[in-house]
Design an enzyme around this catalytic site. Structure first.
Site, PDB file in Angstrom:
ATOM      1  N   GLU A 189      -4.172  -0.776 -11.589  1.00 54.71           N
ATOM      2  CA  GLU A 189      -2.896  -1.531 -11.697  1.00 54.71           C
ATOM      3  C   GLU A 189      -2.415  -1.700 -10.311  1.00 54.71           C
ATOM      4  O   GLU A 189      -1.854  -2.786 -10.042  1.00 54.71           O
ATOM      5  CB  GLU A 189      -1.975  -0.517 -12.440  1.00 54.71           C
ATOM      6  N   GLY A 190      -2.658  -0.784  -9.335  1.00 56.47           N
ATOM      7  CA  GLY A 190      -2.196  -0.749  -8.131  1.00 56.47           C
ATOM      8  C   GLY A 190      -3.033  -1.788  -7.466  1.00 56.47           C
ATOM      9  O   GLY A 190      -2.360  -2.627  -6.458  1.00 56.47           O
TER      10      GLY A 190
END
Length: 506
Positions: free
Chosen positions: A173-174
């Site tokens: 996600e990051g």
């Protein structure tokens, strides 16, 4: 008499010869033009499509992407062509699985309309669930599997190439968010013209860091100056547009905006002697009632469950920025964390440097508070704004922003204070002017992880070669030279016959 007859024969042959040469000339000209046009005919671009569902903790959004099948250095030039926000809550909050088809169908129908019918079967569909489902997995792994199975069954009923529904990792996600903002800002490539792309010589020195704040977690991702002292588990490697990138990324579970508020109130409620909670992060005059099962129902807040409390807790705002920030700071104390993901002080973050793009709840919160402009250049300016806003009576705030959802409006004092405190804890005390709050970058596409996810996936989707030309290059050149020379010969011969016919016949 004989001379007259010879003259008529010569005129006949001359005029008919000119007709024949003219006919040959026209044929050669047509052939020359036909070969050139056929060989250089503009070919229709072959596009591919992809669908990504971002299933967050509070809502789900469908994005449709498009890219040329030929790709550039093995990576597609991806464009967002449609965004459809699914009505309803995040998928982690659904207990009645029969609601999911209704929940998703509107946006899937929109995808059928936007993507050409002949491309449906080859268009991949992905669903990535984030921190909301990660939290639910701690509590009810069986329910998580049922939700993902229900979503998969729905997607398989559509004429697309369903590739799976899964919970993406916090590192994914990051790092995908980092890819998205740097792609949209032109830091991975620069678009010089529709057919020509140029890259910077050293991307690592010009890329932006990424700050993502969701409802259940927050991520920080950037290219570190020195990777020596950074854990390999927090480093992700990508190859995009022919270049290699190594980024540091870490996600803090339970430090998303919504979960942090529940966590903070649950912790404060344990110290109550009655059912009244005085909350400094809500405006003076604001009152509400919350069910204790909701307050302590989250994985992040249930450890503070006070079994002696009743079914509800009354919450009353006091609107004090300093007390609000003090209570938020207590969340960052390592002793209050029971998972590795939520520990701030135990995570080694490389030195912060360069520009950062802050998006999702970072942007929405600061945009509402008018704190996203370049004029807001220091932490002190933000602090003064928050002190003034939090102390404003709820009746005034409610009247001034009558068109804003009351739940969101009531939480902006907390959200603004939380964003400020979170950035301080991440190390941005002296770097406030290096943060840009981003939503739709250049008015084109939303900042978030889904576009980066699609970009990275295009590396695994085979490129397609452009259709071959009708003639090979040597054949094309030979034909063009032959018909050009033939035209020249016919033209010269016709000119001689026309202008000097008597000399020609002698």
């Amino acid at each position: 008499m004989e001379e007259s007859r010879d003259s008529r024969v010569k005129r006949f042959l001359t005029s008919n010869g000119m007709v024949i040469l003219g006919f040959i000339f026209i044929l050669c000209l047509i052939a020359l033009l036909a070969v050139g046009l056929v060989q250089n005919k503009a070919q229709s671009e072959n596009f591919k499509y992809g669908i990504v569902f971002d299933a967050g903790s509070s809502h789900t959004t469908m994005y449709i992407y498009k890219w040329s099948a030929e790709k550039v250095n093995d990576t597609g030039l991806v464009y967002e062509i449609e965004a459809c926000k699914v009505k309803g809550r995040g998928i982690a909050s659904y207990r009645n699985l029969q609601e999911i088809p209704v929940y998703m169908s509107q946006c899937m129908g929109r995808a059928k309309d936007v993507i050409p019918r002949f491309k449906h079967q080859e268009t991949p569909v992905y669903l990535g669930a984030t921190a909301g489902m990660r939290l639910l997995r701690f509590d009810n792994k069986e329910l998580v599997e049922k939700i993902l199975s229900s979503v998969s069954s729905l997607f398989k009923s559509y004429p697309f190439n369903f590739q799976g529904a899964r919970i993406i990792s916090d590192a994914e996600e990051g790092s995908y968010g980092w890819i998205t903002i740097n792609y949209l800002l032109g830091r991975l490539k620069e678009k010089h013209s529709p057919k020509s792309l140029f890259w910077r010589k050293n991307e690592s020195q010009s890329t932006y860091g990424a700050l993502d704040l969701g409802g259940a977690s927050t991520q920080i991702t950037f290219v570190p100056v020195n990777e020596t002292h950074t854990s390999s588990e927090m480093l992700k490697h990508f190859r995009l547009y022919g270049r290699n990138y190594t980024v540091f990324t870490h996600s803090y579970l339970c430090f998303g905006k919504d979960q942090a508020l529940l966590w903070k109130m649950a912790r404060n409620a344990t110290q109550l002697q009655s059912d009244l909670l005085l909350e400094p992060c809500f405006h003076p005059g604001y009152t509400t009632t919350m069910a204790t099962r909701k307050l302590y129902g989250s994985y992040c807040s249930r450890k503070f469950n006070n079994l002696d409390q009743g079914d509800t807790i009354r919450i009353q705002g006091t609107g004090n920025f300093l007390e609000c920030q003090r209570s938020i700071l207590e969340l960052f104390n390592a002793s209050f964390c029971n998972t590795y993901d939520c520990v701030f002080d135990s995570v080694h973050v490389p030195p912060i440097w360069g520009k950062f793009g802050a998006f999702s709840a970072y942007y929405y919160t600061m945009s509402f508070l008018n704190l996203t402009s370049e004029d807001v250049s220091s932490e002190e300016m933000v602090t003064r704004k928050m002190e003034e806003f939090c102390s404003t009576p709820w009746a005034v705030v409610n009247t001034t922003f009558a068109d804003v959802n009351k739940k969101y409006l009531s939480e902006y004092c907390f959200s603004g204070t939380y964003v400020l405190t979170l950035l301080q804890k991440l190390g941005f005390t002296e770097y406030w002017n290096q943060i840009e709050f981003l939503n739709k970058i250049n008015g084109y596409a939303e900042a978030g992880w889904s576009l980066g996810y699609m970009l990275n996936l295009t590396n695994m989707i085979p490129a397609e070669l452009p259709p071959p030309k009708p003639f090979s290059r040597p054949t094309y050149i030979t034909l063009m030279v032959f018909f050009s020379l033939l035209l020249a010969v016919v033209f010269i011969l016709g000119s001689v016959i026309f202008q000097k016919s008597s000399h020609f016949w002698k």
